[in-house]
Motif scaffolding. Structure first.
Motif, short mmCIF file in Angstrom:
data_model
loop_
_atom_site.label_atom_id
_atom_site.label_comp_id
_atom_site.label_asym_id
_atom_site.label_seq_id
_atom_site.Cartn_x
_atom_site.Cartn_y
_atom_site.Cartn_z
N LYS A 77 0.84 -1.19 0.00
CA LYS A 77 0.00 0.00 0.00
C LYS A 77 0.88 1.25 0.00
O LYS A 77 1.95 1.27 0.60
N THR A 121 -3.60 -2.34 -12.91
CA THR A 121 -4.58 -3.43 -12.84
C THR A 121 -4.32 -4.46 -13.93
O THR A 121 -4.44 -5.67 -13.70
N ASP A 150 -4.83 -1.06 -4.29
CA ASP A 150 -5.77 0.03 -4.54
C ASP A 150 -7.12 -0.51 -5.02
O ASP A 150 -7.20 -1.58 -5.64
N ASP A 151 -8.16 0.24 -4.75
CA ASP A 151 -9.51 -0.12 -5.18
C ASP A 151 -9.74 0.42 -6.58
O ASP A 151 -10.09 1.58 -6.78
N GLU A 164 -2.04 -9.14 -5.58
CA GLU A 164 -3.30 -8.39 -5.56
C GLU A 164 -2.98 -6.92 -5.48
O GLU A 164 -2.14 -6.49 -4.69
#
Length: 711
Positions: free
Chosen positions: A94, A686, A699-700, A696
């Motif tokens: 993160k 992504t 971030d969203d 993974e």
């Protein structure tokens, strides 16, 4: 293999092993690869691929022992934080350096000048305002806020050569600027009533454009480079012209110098009696072959008796640039004659050209844009030059004494220095370092005065306190590595993963992102770049490659790419990606005037141009296409037009290769709108996570649909 491509100023490639039996270098030779114009490419390797060594290690010049060193660099950089770290796989860390942070907070710098009181005026491009260019004025008191000069509805930007630069000029309390919407020149007062007044006629479709203006007080005019698109069906006409400052907006500018394909750097002598300029013609680019001329300014303002100062010898290949007049009336310029490096030279009226400071260093940069400046004059004697030069990827600031011939270093922490100008005994320049984003810096050169030799940051592209973010910054180191050509080396800036609050599991190797800078005649820098730190703070290693063909290392190094475009640069990045960009025939026909003959050198002489164009256009080798791709395209891009991306998309989609195309309204070559910068960066991350796998994304992010992948 997997591949992601952006044709809007950057080309990104991400590669992994997906059941390929050939080695990366063998895969490379099985197809033809050519980068897009000014396209940055990314070659990315997942952790399991990076740990296998081979070609991947060459990309970052890392043997297994060097990888251990790399890991130790990363560990030592963060261990000093004294924090308990969370064990998390590389790529899933993160970070507060979000795509929104990167896209919205970093401004562009379009040049700077000073007014009659020595207050700074600069042009900043704002992603938060769709890239709008705004002139700013330094506050009257130390610490006071700057003022906006440019009123709402105006956007300071020129489109000459499409890349622009040199969009404004300042003299005392007045500024003349090019407005993006109509490309007209406007005059504006810095103080008092700031209503812009048009100086040039209005034409439809931005048909006439202006750049690189200088004031001519003798005739109350602005001397500019003009680019005229009014004749349909032919290339635009470039010349040096004079624009009246008397307020007659419908008065057609007067042509002063014409006949060549391109002009730059019109510069008046101190007494206004002489004009110097740089010129060149197809098929050359300004770093290939140019000439410097000087003409007399006659009593009616016309230019007569032109004399070629440099570049006129047909037997000598020379790139001459940046003519400037000294206070004594001598012409100082930069040329790569002799040792192949851009060095300083002088010329006196009636005299010969003399070398001033021969050394293996570059005293200028490639003239992609207008307004570049690498040296200036200071002091009362007229014999003192302050200059910036580059050696092996690092900038240096120095003074040069014309009378003694001595070069003296000026201490500064900045490693990237350019666009230098002088006001009195103070030098201003654009700069950056591994701990500084793009900044405007001032240094006092007057000995014995308070603050002499100290650098002061007047403006920063981020404009925020970076201290809270330092635990997330990776510090680059220059790596020199062997190329596929025996005896030759190339260079890269290597950034290890860095995050003060995360550590990867033992023995895990980070995914590696390798960037091949745009141009290709450009150079990767070490200026703190939030877009790079976005990756490294999430656990990626990052290598920014100065492949053969890059500038900053002399003519021989940048000419490694001549006739070898798509071979030397790709080999130097050790790409194993079967990499598709565009059909070069279409690219040649579709591109703009400035670069329309760029390929003549990059792809070889006329007798092999046709064959090389075909052989290095992957559109002709679709049977070899196997790489998932994502393309980001600006719909107003005149340099790499949208049809290039659409052609790639359709070819890959029909073959069943995973492919996605994202098109952005209102974007040109290099995205300027914050929302599009953010969106493309997030989708790249992504895409890597989905296609490469193994981690993974923290971030969203909502991923876009990939054809032939999400079906």
């Amino acid at each position: 293999m997997s591949l992601t491509v952006s044709t809007a100023g950057s080309l990104h490639v991400v590669a992994r092993r997906l059941g390929i039996t050939a080695t990366p270098s063998q895969s490379l030779r099985s197809a033809a690869f050519v980068p897009s114009f000014l396209g940055r490419r990314f070659f990315a390797f997942p952790s399991q691929f990076a740990s296998q060594g081979g070609s991947c290690t060459i990309v970052v010049s890392a043997s297994s022992s060097e990888r251990n060193e790399r890991d130790s660099v990363s560990t030592s950089a963060t261990a000093k934080m004294g924090q308990t770290k969370c064990e998390t796989p590389y790529g899933a860390w993160k970070s507060p350096l979000t795509a929104e942070f990167v896209s919205g907070s970093s401004k562009r710098l379009g040049g700077a000048a000073v007014d009659s009181d020595g207050r700074l005026v600069w042009l900043e491009g704002r992603p938060s305002e769709a890239g709008r260019g705004v002139l700013m004025w330094e506050g009257a008191q130390s610490g006071s806020f700057p003022e906006e000069i440019t009123p709402p509805g105006f956007n300071v930007r020129t489109l000459v050569h499409e890349y622009g630069g040199g969009a404004f000029a300042v003299k005392r309390d007045n500024v003349v600027f090019s407005n993006y919407a109509d490309q007209r020149l406007y005059k504006q007062s810095i103080r008092g009533d700031r209503t812009p007044l048009p100086l040039t006629p209005a034409y439809e479709n931005k048909a006439v454009r202006y750049a690189d203006g200088i004031f001519d007080g003798r005739f109350n005019r602005l001397i500019v480079v003009r680019e005229d698109y009014r004749q349909e069906g032919v290339e635009p006409v470039n010349d040096i012209a004079a624009v009246s400052l008397n307020g007659e907006a419908n008065l057609e500018p007067v042509s002063l110098v014409k006949g060549k394909d391109f002009y730059m750097f019109p510069r008046l002598s101190p007494d206004g009696q002489m004009l110097a300029w740089m010129e060149w013609s197809h098929p050359n680019m300004p770093w290939d072959r140019t000439s410097i001329w000087v003409g007399k300014v006659s009593d009616d303002g016309s230019i007569t008796n032109p004399v070629c100062v440099a570049g006129g010898d047909e037997g000598v290949v020379e790139s001459a640039s940046e003519p400037q007049w000294s206070p004594k009336g001598d012409l100082i310029f930069v040329s790569d004659r002799g040792n192949g490096f851009w060095n300083l030279y002088s010329w006196s009226v009636g005299g010969k050209v003399q070398s001033l400071c021969p050394m293996e260093a570059e005293f200028t940069r490639p003239a992609w844009i207008f307004g570049i400046s690498s040296f200036g004059f200071f002091g009362d004697s007229g014999d003192q030059i302050v200059c910036a030069y580059r050696q092996r990827g690092v900038s240096h600031l120095a003074t040069f004494d014309l009378s003694s011939g001595s070069l003296s270093p000026v201490k500064t922490r900045f490693t990237d220095i350019y666009n230098l100008f002088v006001h009195g005994n103070e030098v201003y320049f654009s700069a950056g370092s591994s701990t500084d984003t793009l900044s405007i810096v001032k240094v006092c050169l007057a000995e014995g005065k308070a603050g002499a030799g100290e650098d002061t940051v007047l403006w920063s592209s981020l404009g925020i306190d970076l201290e809270p973010y330092k635990p997330y910054f990776s510090t680059p180191r220059v790596v020199e590595f062997a190329t596929k050509v025996e005896g030759e080396t190339a260079f890269a800036n290597f950034y290890p993963p860095a995050n003060g609050y995360f550590v990867a599991p033992s023995r895990e190797r980070p995914p590696l992102l390798v960037r091949s800078h745009g141009g290709p005649t450009l150079e990767a820098s070490t200026t703190l770049d939030p877009a790079i730190q976005y990756w490294t703070s999430r656990g990626w290693a990052f290598a920014d490659v100065n492949y053969g063909g890059s500038t900053g290392y002399g003519r021989a190094y940048r000419e490694r790419l001549n006739g070898q475009w798509g071979i030397v640069d790709v080999n130097d990045c050790c790409s194993c990606a079967e990499h598709l960009v565009s059909d070069l025939k279409c690219l040649i026909s579709d591109t703009h005037k400035f670069e329309s003959r760029y390929l003549d050198n990059l792809l070889g002489p006329e007798d092999v141009l046709e064959k090389n164009t075909y052989d290095r256009s992957p559109i002709h080798f679709l049977e070899k296409l196997s790489c998932p791709m994502i393309l980001f395209q600006g719909l107003e891009d005149k340099i790499v037009p949208p049809n290039q991306a659409r052609m790639i998309y359709e070819a890959a989609r029909m073959k069943g290769v995973p492919i996605a195309l994202v098109e952005y309204e209102g974007e040109q070559h290099g995205f300027r709108k914050a929302e599009n910068i953010r969106h493309s960066l997030e989708q790249e991350m992504t895409f890597f996570a989905r296609v490469i796998g193994g981690f993974e994304v923290a971030d969203d992010i909502v991923p876009i649909k990939i054809d032939n992948f999400d079906d």
